[in-house]
Design an enzyme around this catalytic site. Structure first.
Site, mmCIF file in Angstrom:
data_model
loop_
_atom_site.group_PDB
_atom_site.id
_atom_site.type_symbol
_atom_site.label_atom_id
_atom_site.label_comp_id
_atom_site.label_asym_id
_atom_site.label_seq_id
_atom_site.Cartn_x
_atom_site.Cartn_y
_atom_site.Cartn_z
ATOM 1 N N LYS A 77 -27.384 -70.458 15.408
ATOM 2 C CA LYS A 77 -26.421 -70.839 16.456
ATOM 3 C C LYS A 77 -25.855 -69.521 17.127
ATOM 4 O O LYS A 77 -26.036 -68.469 16.448
ATOM 5 C CB LYS A 77 -25.197 -71.516 15.506
ATOM 6 C CG LYS A 77 -23.954 -71.728 16.130
ATOM 7 C CD LYS A 77 -24.114 -73.258 16.688
ATOM 8 C CE LYS A 77 -23.151 -73.627 17.808
ATOM 9 N NZ LYS A 77 -23.270 -73.265 19.128
ATOM 10 N N LYS A 101 -21.465 -63.532 11.050
ATOM 11 C CA LYS A 101 -20.290 -64.209 11.363
ATOM 12 C C LYS A 101 -20.377 -65.726 10.691
ATOM 13 O O LYS A 101 -19.147 -65.879 10.066
ATOM 14 C CB LYS A 101 -20.522 -64.341 12.829
ATOM 15 C CG LYS A 101 -18.966 -64.332 13.813
ATOM 16 C CD LYS A 101 -19.035 -64.647 15.149
ATOM 17 C CE LYS A 101 -19.637 -63.504 15.847
ATOM 18 N NZ LYS A 101 -19.712 -63.804 17.453
ATOM 19 N N LYS A 113 -29.204 -66.016 19.364
ATOM 20 C CA LYS A 113 -28.598 -65.555 20.684
ATOM 21 C C LYS A 113 -29.606 -65.689 21.535
ATOM 22 O O LYS A 113 -30.882 -65.519 21.441
ATOM 23 C CB LYS A 113 -28.347 -64.098 20.411
ATOM 24 C CG LYS A 113 -27.048 -63.644 21.566
ATOM 25 C CD LYS A 113 -25.712 -64.379 21.114
ATOM 26 C CE LYS A 113 -24.685 -63.699 21.783
ATOM 27 N NZ LYS A 113 -23.215 -64.025 21.402
ATOM 28 N N THR A 197 -11.858 -68.863 20.604
ATOM 29 C CA THR A 197 -12.180 -67.505 20.394
ATOM 30 C C THR A 197 -10.680 -66.493 20.436
ATOM 31 O O THR A 197 -10.524 -65.926 19.642
ATOM 32 C CB THR A 197 -13.125 -66.829 21.205
ATOM 33 O OG1 THR A 197 -14.299 -67.596 21.112
ATOM 34 C CG2 THR A 197 -13.710 -65.493 20.501
ATOM 35 N N ASN A 228 -12.384 -65.114 29.534
ATOM 36 C CA ASN A 228 -11.977 -66.489 28.361
ATOM 37 C C ASN A 228 -11.193 -65.790 27.548
ATOM 38 O O ASN A 228 -9.999 -66.365 26.931
ATOM 39 C CB ASN A 228 -13.306 -67.161 28.332
ATOM 40 C CG ASN A 228 -12.879 -68.330 27.220
ATOM 41 O OD1 ASN A 228 -12.358 -68.001 26.063
ATOM 42 N ND2 ASN A 228 -13.050 -69.639 27.649
HETATM 43 N N1 GLU Z 1 -20.966 -66.740 21.959
HETATM 44 C C1 GLU Z 1 -19.813 -66.855 20.998
HETATM 45 C C2 GLU Z 1 -19.975 -65.853 20.179
HETATM 46 O O1 GLU Z 1 -20.788 -64.757 20.377
HETATM 47 C C3 GLU Z 1 -19.872 -68.515 20.397
HETATM 48 C C4 GLU Z 1 -21.065 -68.888 19.748
HETATM 49 C C5 GLU Z 1 -21.053 -70.244 19.283
HETATM 50 O O2 GLU Z 1 -20.064 -71.054 19.317
HETATM 51 O O3 GLU Z 1 -22.325 -70.589 18.980
HETATM 52 O O4 GLU Z 1 -19.279 -65.975 19.131
#
Ligand code: GLU
Length: 430
Positions: A77, A101, A113, A197, A228
């Site tokens: 993810k 995370k 990613k 976020t 955002n």
């Molecule tokens: N791009 C965001 C992060 O760095 C969200 C990642 C997601 O929701 O999968 O945490």
């Protein structure tokens, strides 16, 4: 010098610092070296050429990446980023942070990613759409609701996610919207995902103030980055009576001692595209923003913003890392010496992936929650994660910093899952 090497030189290499941070945390926690062996290399890293037909009829082939770091907890993810400065190493590091995370906040995902190296703001809407669909055609076979689930990141948004959901569903010959999160509500998005976020950062900042015994009400906030995350966090702080005294973006910043009018500032940014030129405060530079006299500083822009050369100037008592990787290791050391609490990125900005998880669950069930349910679950998750990590840090890492505590806490959980899955034949501990 190749372009890639040049970019790595420009920025501190975040892959090198992430690997050294992971190794240190594994040693401190006395975990088996096999844990590091599993975490040091992504399980899969793919680089593809993405052909796009441009508006002028020419064809341009962009470079695309997807990194699938670790899936011990579940499907990979993590965001998909459109940015000219992206490198393969930075995407690997960003995917590692996603693994950490997800583990830390307790959502059943692994880390991934992706990126396309491009100046996305220079592309027309049609070019962006074609590029996104081309990315899915190149990489769709390694994506999927149970395999790898992208989400918005820098310069990608709900529209980009909708194109991915559509292209992927067309390829699969069935609607399969759970392949991405952060979608528009009309195609399986989740209320509150867009703000998640920033909202998560706000909850964590409130917890950190309490833990650090700083009165939260009226605390003065400075925010670097007004995309955002920064803008949504600013709204929440202001609504809670915490004056947002300074804000900046790539164009420059604005400052007002009594607090900026955030709604007006957002209107100005929507109209002009930038913070610069806002009449409701005095102009300051991006660099000066970091050194304003505030209580809580949120770096909410890119990596490597707080460095060995500006960390000494920071006057905030707490730094909440809304962006991924905004503080270099050298700066971490200086902030620690100055008794500034840094709430690390893998905790501070995990609200985004947390609500992504809620979206994925709702897609799986074909059911949707209301906003107050989403926000309540988000708050519970963030508060719990903060208290777990802060408690762990206070118990085990005194003399070190909260980032080390967060890495140790997160990697312990990963090690436990690896152990049960049979990946650590020699046991969890060294
Ligand atoms: N791009 C965001 C992060 O760095 C969200 C990642 C997601 O929701 O999968 O945490």
């Amino acid at each position: 010098m190749s372009l890639e090497v040049e970019k790595e030189k420009k920025n501190d290499n975040i892959l090198v610092s992430t690997l050294s941070m992971m190794r240190q945390a594994i040693d401190f926690a006395n975990l088996s070296p096999d844990v590091y062996e599993h975490l040091k290399t992504p399980m899969r890293f793919v680089e593809v050429g993405i052909p796009v037909e441009m508006e002028d009829g020419s064809t341009k082939v962009f470079t695309g990446y997807r990194c699938q770091h670790n899936n011990v907890f579940g499907p990979y993810k993590g965001g998909l980023r459109y940015h000219p400065d992206v490198t393969s190493d930075s995407i690997k590091a960003l995917s590692m942070w996603m693994t950490l995370k997800c583990s830390l906040v307790g959502v059943p995902f692994g880390g991934g990613k992706g990126a396309i190296v491009c100046d996305s703001q220079r592309l027309t809407l049609k070019e962006r759409e074609r590029m996104t669909r081309s990315y899915v055609r190149s990489l769709g076979s390694i994506l999927g609701p149970e395999i790898d689930i992208p989400a918005p990141d820098i310069f990608t948004d709900a529209q980009v996610m909708a194109w991915i959901a559509d292209e992927y569903s067309n390829n699969m010959r069935e609607p399969s919207f759970g392949v991405v999160t952060g979608k528009p509500l009309a195609v399986g998005g989740c209320v509150g995902r867009n703000e998640a976020t920033g909202r998560g950062c706000f909850f964590v900042a409130r917890e950190a103030a309490q833990a650090y015994k700083i009165p939260f009400e009226n605390s003065r906030i400075a925010i670097q980055g007004f995309g955002n995350v920064g803008s949504n966090a600013a709204k929440l702080f202001a609504a809670e009576g915490c004056p947002v005294i300074a804000v900046s973006d790539i164009s420059g910043g604005v400052y007002k001692e009594e607090g900026l009018d955030i709604d007006k500032l957002i209107r100005h940014v929507n109209e002009t595209g930038f913070v610069k030129g806002f009449s409701g405060g005095e102009a300051i530079s991006n660099e000066n923003l970091l050194s304003v006299n505030c209580d809580i500083l949120l770096p909410a822009a890119l990596e490597n913003q707080i460095t060995g050369s500006n960390a000494h100037d920071i006057k905030a008592k707490i730094v909440v890392e809304a962006a991924n990787g905004p503080t270099t290791p050298e700066a971490d050391q200086i902030l620690k010496e100055n008794n500034i609490l840094v709430v690390p990125d893998i905790l501070a900005n995990s609200g985004g992936v947390t609500v992504s998880y809620f979206e994925w669950v709702q897609n799986n069930y074909g059911f949707s929650w209301d906003l107050s349910t989403v926000n309540k679950h988000l708050q519970d998750k963030m508060v719990e994660a903060f208290r777990n990590v802060y408690g762990y840090y206070c118990e085990n890492c005194i003399g070190s910093d909260m980032r080390t505590g967060a890495y140790m806490y997160s990697i312990m959980r990963l090690a436990e899952a690896m152990h049960y899955r049979g990946w650590l034949r020699n046991g969890i501990y060294a």
